[in-house]
Design a protein around this motif. Structure first.
Motif, short mmCIF file in Angstrom:
data_model
loop_
_atom_site.label_atom_id
_atom_site.label_comp_id
_atom_site.label_asym_id
_atom_site.label_seq_id
_atom_site.Cartn_x
_atom_site.Cartn_y
_atom_site.Cartn_z
N ASN A 258 44.68 78.74 60.77
CA ASN A 258 44.42 77.39 60.37
C ASN A 258 44.63 76.03 61.39
OD1 ASN A 258 43.76 77.93 57.99
ND2 ASN A 258 45.11 78.40 57.03
N ARG A 259 43.75 75.54 61.71
CA ARG A 259 44.02 74.63 62.63
C ARG A 259 44.60 73.32 61.78
NH1 ARG A 259 39.09 72.10 66.00
NH2 ARG A 259 38.99 70.79 63.94
N LEU A 260 45.54 71.97 62.17
CA LEU A 260 46.33 71.23 61.15
C LEU A 260 46.22 69.64 62.03
CD1 LEU A 260 49.85 73.19 61.24
CD2 LEU A 260 48.05 73.05 58.96
N GLY A 261 45.88 70.32 63.24
CA GLY A 261 45.64 68.61 64.07
C GLY A 261 45.87 68.67 65.32
N LEU A 262 46.05 67.97 66.08
CA LEU A 262 46.59 68.31 67.48
C LEU A 262 47.65 67.07 68.41
CD1 LEU A 262 45.42 64.70 68.63
CD2 LEU A 262 43.00 65.99 68.53
N LEU A 263 48.26 67.83 69.07
CA LEU A 263 49.57 67.25 69.40
C LEU A 263 49.14 66.96 71.30
CD1 LEU A 263 51.46 70.45 68.96
CD2 LEU A 263 52.28 68.20 68.46
N SER A 264 50.19 65.33 71.02
CA SER A 264 49.66 64.54 72.59
C SER A 264 50.97 64.49 73.15
CB SER A 264 48.72 63.36 72.13
OG SER A 264 47.23 63.69 71.79
N PHE A 265 51.17 64.98 74.32
CA PHE A 265 51.88 64.57 75.42
C PHE A 265 52.19 63.31 76.16
CE2 PHE A 265 51.76 68.54 73.65
CZ PHE A 265 53.40 68.46 72.80
N GLY A 266 52.59 62.64 76.60
CA GLY A 266 52.37 62.03 77.63
C GLY A 266 53.62 61.45 78.67
N ARG A 267 52.89 61.72 79.90
CA ARG A 267 54.28 61.75 80.29
C ARG A 267 53.98 60.11 81.89
NH1 ARG A 267 57.07 66.39 83.54
NH2 ARG A 267 57.73 66.07 81.35
N ASP A 268 55.01 60.01 81.83
CA ASP A 268 54.64 58.39 82.22
C ASP A 268 55.27 58.14 84.09
OD1 ASP A 268 54.95 55.37 83.43
OD2 ASP A 268 56.53 54.99 82.11
N MET A 269 53.39 58.28 84.82
CA MET A 269 53.14 59.23 85.71
C MET A 269 53.43 57.38 86.57
SD MET A 269 53.95 61.49 85.88
CE MET A 269 52.90 62.34 87.73
N THR A 270 53.90 56.36 86.33
CA THR A 270 53.52 55.13 86.57
C THR A 270 54.34 54.80 87.96
OG1 THR A 270 54.15 53.63 84.37
CG2 THR A 270 54.38 52.24 86.57
N GLU A 271 55.46 55.48 88.28
CA GLU A 271 56.25 55.21 89.85
C GLU A 271 55.62 56.41 90.73
OE1 GLU A 271 58.04 55.37 86.64
OE2 GLU A 271 58.76 53.68 86.42
N ARG A 272 55.43 57.55 89.79
CA ARG A 272 53.75 58.29 91.26
C ARG A 272 52.98 57.38 91.95
NH1 ARG A 272 50.00 63.29 89.43
NH2 ARG A 272 49.20 61.09 89.01
N LYS A 273 52.34 56.85 90.32
CA LYS A 273 51.19 55.70 90.34
C LYS A 273 50.76 55.02 92.11
CE LYS A 273 46.61 56.07 89.54
NZ LYS A 273 45.92 57.05 89.48
N GLN A 274 52.31 54.18 91.49
CA GLN A 274 52.98 52.82 92.68
C GLN A 274 53.00 54.24 94.65
OE1 GLN A 274 56.24 51.27 90.41
NE2 GLN A 274 54.39 50.08 89.37
N ALA A 275 53.30 55.25 94.52
CA ALA A 275 54.01 56.28 95.32
C ALA A 275 52.51 55.95 96.16
CB ALA A 275 54.76 57.21 94.94
N GLU A 276 51.41 56.85 94.81
CA GLU A 276 49.95 56.51 95.60
C GLU A 276 49.67 55.46 96.20
OE1 GLU A 276 48.69 58.80 92.45
OE2 GLU A 276 49.48 60.48 93.04
N ASN A 277 49.89 54.63 95.38
CA ASN A 277 49.19 53.05 95.50
C ASN A 277 49.50 52.83 97.26
OD1 ASN A 277 47.02 53.14 93.52
ND2 ASN A 277 48.80 51.92 92.53
N ALA A 278 50.91 53.25 97.29
CA ALA A 278 51.63 52.52 98.63
C ALA A 278 50.47 53.53 99.61
CB ALA A 278 53.49 52.89 98.13
N ALA A 279 51.65 54.24 99.03
CA ALA A 279 51.20 55.24 100.15
C ALA A 279 49.30 55.52 100.99
CB ALA A 279 51.21 57.04 100.24
#
Length: 784
Positions: A258-279
């Protein structure tokens, strides 16, 4: 009890006899017997005593017997009666005893049965007791185990909770109703609420409206499909910080499914995003640098190639012609080396593409051979060309890339050959289904390549270390790019070599046989009034001379403003527009011309030394075509013929249904005048093709726009918005064009405060207005 039983006593039997014979009869018999016995006894006694028997003796005996016999008889009668009574009573007692015995037997049997039952029950109870004791022991052990498990579970729960709270990832879960049911410490920091405060709240209660809508939409997708999804979001923390998270949402179920709901996992990718933006910024800076160098190098190169080519067409002595030819070949060599550098950058950005065109293999080979022959002649080498028939006359292939491949290999062959010859041969297989394989073989008698080095020569920046040929060096990228281009063409390249004897390159490419004639190489339009916008005098001199030689009239503007002023005064047939101008870019000039309706019927062709950009990028910025520098006569003829040698106009059909006037909603989002003009001018199919290109490119444009905005790159945001504005204007998306124009106005005093809203508005407008545009185009097709 039976009377004849052998176990009965004699008294009982005698009593029974008396009872049967009768008392009277027996009494008489007894008296008679007693008299006989007495008489007999008296007689025997008298005789035995020797006395004489006297009658008196018998009379006394009779009298005595008669006196005693009744009493004896009475006594015996009573005795018999008593005995009989006793016997009767005894029978009754015996009967009762028998009954009691039978009852006792029954009771005994019942008692034994009860005892057996009781013993069975006792045994069962004993077994049950043992089982109960076993169960109690098991239960006690289970309670003990459960207690230990619960204790372990509490420890694990505490540990898990500690791990979750210590995790740098954002974790929360919600029930089927979309309400928060738990979260970790990061979620508390992000929302500014404790876990207890979050319980029972929905995303609308926690997040900003737009973010909440996006999250709810993702949640609904998970719940509808029972499948996990991953998306990237900018989340705003309670302290005002914005962090970039990669969110993964998954449904979770209990043991019964029986489904109870949903789980959410979030990983902070700000540094990666900044690195990608820098690249990305670094890559953009590199590309911009190469584009600048491209312009700066190709500007003098354009003059060298153009003037040397024109000079070769004049009357020269043999020596002068040789000098000029060397200058011309050297300039082309320099241009091809620079092309390698440009293609290296394109390979790094995955933007190297093929552009198939119809070419003549024979003409192509002869043109390339004429230049290589000049280089070989400078080293007193013999250059041989062999075109082996049968060879397809026309094929579909990217001639520019093929020329670059063969140029690199032939140039290396000349460079590493000191004496002897260099040869180029071309052959093809028999066509099947309009397809064939063309083989180019380049052979030389040069220094050769060691066998151990052959597998390395196609590696980037690799150079063969040959002790006998240290003077001949190169960039080490030419063959690497050749290999990648051949792979891009789905072909193969093979090398065999012998040190001191020479090298043989074999390139095999699949080609499509072209059944359509090549475009006429002769210019089909003359007398055009052309505005040439170019700020380099050398380029002006070369281009003006070439255009006038082709029979055109040329007016020159050296700056963007001068070009605008002249376009406002004079109606030109064609504008050749350099992109790099001292006061503004060619795109700015084109946008102004379009916005002021100065070029509604005038094509604009970009002149550029920037080979970084693709042709589509120029078309999306308002250009009708592009000519690369150095300017080639063949390319000029091709563009001019495409733009001005139009097919005959279709005949008007009598009674044709008039176009339905668009409704006001479409008029607000589409440039109806432009669209109707485009449909009438270039046709419905071409408009649809343009719209399709726009649809394919917009996701990439919007992604770059969002990334630039994320990186706070204002200039890049404005530049990308300008590109979107031009692309939208070319397909009649008026509202999208207006919004993009707002975004590109970076000097607006409240630009930063509004740009995020404008970008969101642009995103929604693109999605909505494209549907309206496609709907309108479908109506036009139906009407036709």
């Amino acid at each position: 009890m039976h009377s004849d039983s052998p176990n009965d006593s004699w008294a009982i039997r005698f009593a029974q006899f008396v009872q049967r014979f009768g008392t009277l009869k027996l009494s008489i018999l007894f008296v008679v017997f007693s008299l006989v016995f007495t008489l007999g006894g008296s007689y025997v006694i008298r005789v035995s005593l020797g006395s004489q028997v006297q009658p008196d003796d018998f009379i006394s005996a009779v009298i005595l017997t008669m006196l005693s016999a009744p009493w004896v008889l009475y006594f015996f009668s009573e005795l018999i009666k008593q005995l009989e009574n006793s016997r009767t009573n005894l029978k009754e007692v015996v009967s009762q005893l028998e009954s009691l015995r039978e009852e006792d037997v029954f009771l005994n049997r019942e008692l034994q049965s009860n005892i057996r039952q009781l013993n069975h029950e006792i045994e069962q109870r004993k077994i049950a007791q043992e089982e109960r004791e076993g169960l109690f022991k098991d239960l006690e052990q289970e309670i003990k185990n459960k207690s230990e498990q619960e204790s372990q579970a509490r420890r694990l729960s505490t540990l898990l909770r500690s791990i979750i709270d210590a995790s740098p990832d954002l974790i929360y879960y919600r029930n089927e109703e979309g309400q928060f049911a738990g979260c970790n410490r990061i979620a508390e920091l992000m929302t500014g609420k404790t876990e207890l405060e979050l319980l029972g709240l929905t995303p609308e209660d926690v997040y900003e409206e737009e973010l909440a809508q996006q999250i709810v939409a993702s949640d609904n997708e998970v719940l509808e499909t029972n499948a996990s999804i991953t998306e990237e979001l900018w989340l705003k923390f309670a302290d005002g910080r914005r962090r970039y998270f990669e969110m993964k949402r998954v449904p979770f179920f209990d043991k019964e499914g029986n489904r109870l709901g949903l789980l959410s996992f979030g990983r902070d990718m700000t540094e990666r995003k900044q690195a990608e933006n820098a690249a990305a910024k670094a890559n953009t800076d590199k590309t911009r640098f190469i584009a600048t160098i491209s312009h700066e190098l190709r500007t003098p190169l354009n003059g060298i190639v153009g003037l040397s080519r024109m000079l070769r067409d004049t009357e020269l002595s043999e020596e002068q012609f040789s000098w000029v030819s060397t200058i011309y070949a050297s300039a082309i060599t320099l241009g091809n080396i620079f092309n390698d550098i440009i293609d290296l950058d394109k390979l790094g950005r995955d933007k190297l593409e093929l552009s198939l065109k119809t070419i003549s293999l024979k003409d192509f080979t002869e043109e390339l051979s004429s230049i290589i022959r000049l280089l070989a002649g400078d080293k007193q080498l013999e250059f041989k060309t062999a075109i082996k028939d049968p060879l397809p006359r026309l094929v579909e292939i990217d001639g520019t890339r093929l020329r670059q491949i063969l140029w690199n290999i032939l140039f290396n062959a000349v460079k590493f050959t000191q004496k002897g010859h260099v040869s180029l041969s071309v052959s093809a297989t028999k066509p099947e289904n309009d397809k064939a394989f063309v083989t180019f073989i380049v052979e030389d008698t040069g220094v050769g390549i060691p066998e151990s080095e052959i597998n390395k020569i196609f590696a980037m920046y690799y150079q063969v270390d040959h002790p006998d040929h240290q003077s001949a060096t190169g960039t080490g990228i030419g063959l690497a790019i050749c290999k990648q281009m051949v792979d891009l063409m789905s072909g193969e390249i093979n090398v065999t070599s012998s040190v001191g004897k020479g090298t043989r390159f074999e390139i095999i490419l699949p080609v499509q046989i072209s059944n359509s004639p090549m475009k006429v190489a002769e210019l089909e339009v003359t007398g055009l009034n052309i505005l040439l916008v170019e700020d380099i005098e050398l380029n002006v001199m070369v281009a003006k001379a070439l255009l006038e030689k082709l029979g055109q009239r040329v007016d020159v503007a050296m700056t963007g403003q001068e070009a605008l002023d002249k376009a406002r005064e004079t109606q030109y047939d064609l504008i050749l527009l350099d992109i790099q101008l001292p006061d503004m870019t060619g795109f700015d000039v084109a946008n102004t011309l379009i916005e002021e309706d100065l070029v509604m019927q005038t094509p604009i062709v970009a002149l550029t030394a920037n080979v970084i950009k693709k042709r589509d990028e120029y078309l999306e910025n308002g250009m009708d075509d592009v000519i690369a520098k150095p300017i080639k006569k063949s390319r000029v003829i091709e563009v001019f013929n495409d733009l001005f040698h139009a097919p005959p106009a279709p005949l008007e059909i009598e009674g044709q249904v008039e176009r339905v006037q668009p409704n006001k909603t479409l008029s607000n989002i589409l440039d109806m005048d432009l669209l109707e003009m485009l449909v009438d001018t270039i046709g419905d199919d071409m408009v649809r093709a343009s719209v399709k290109v726009f649809q394919e490119k917009m996701p990439e444009y919007m992604e770059i726009l969002q990334l630039s905005l994320t990186a706070d790159e204002k200039s890049e945001v404005c530049s990308q918005a300008h590109k979107i504005k031009g692309a939208a204007g070319s397909v009649g998306l008026a509202r999208v064009q207006r919004i993009a124009n707002q975004i590109q106005q970076g000097d607006h005093p409240t630009w930063w405060e509004n740009v995020h809203d404008w970008v969101e508005e642009l995103q929604m407008a693109v999605q909505h207005d494209m549907k309206g545009l496609n709907s309108w185009l479908n109506e036009q097709q139906f009407d036709d």
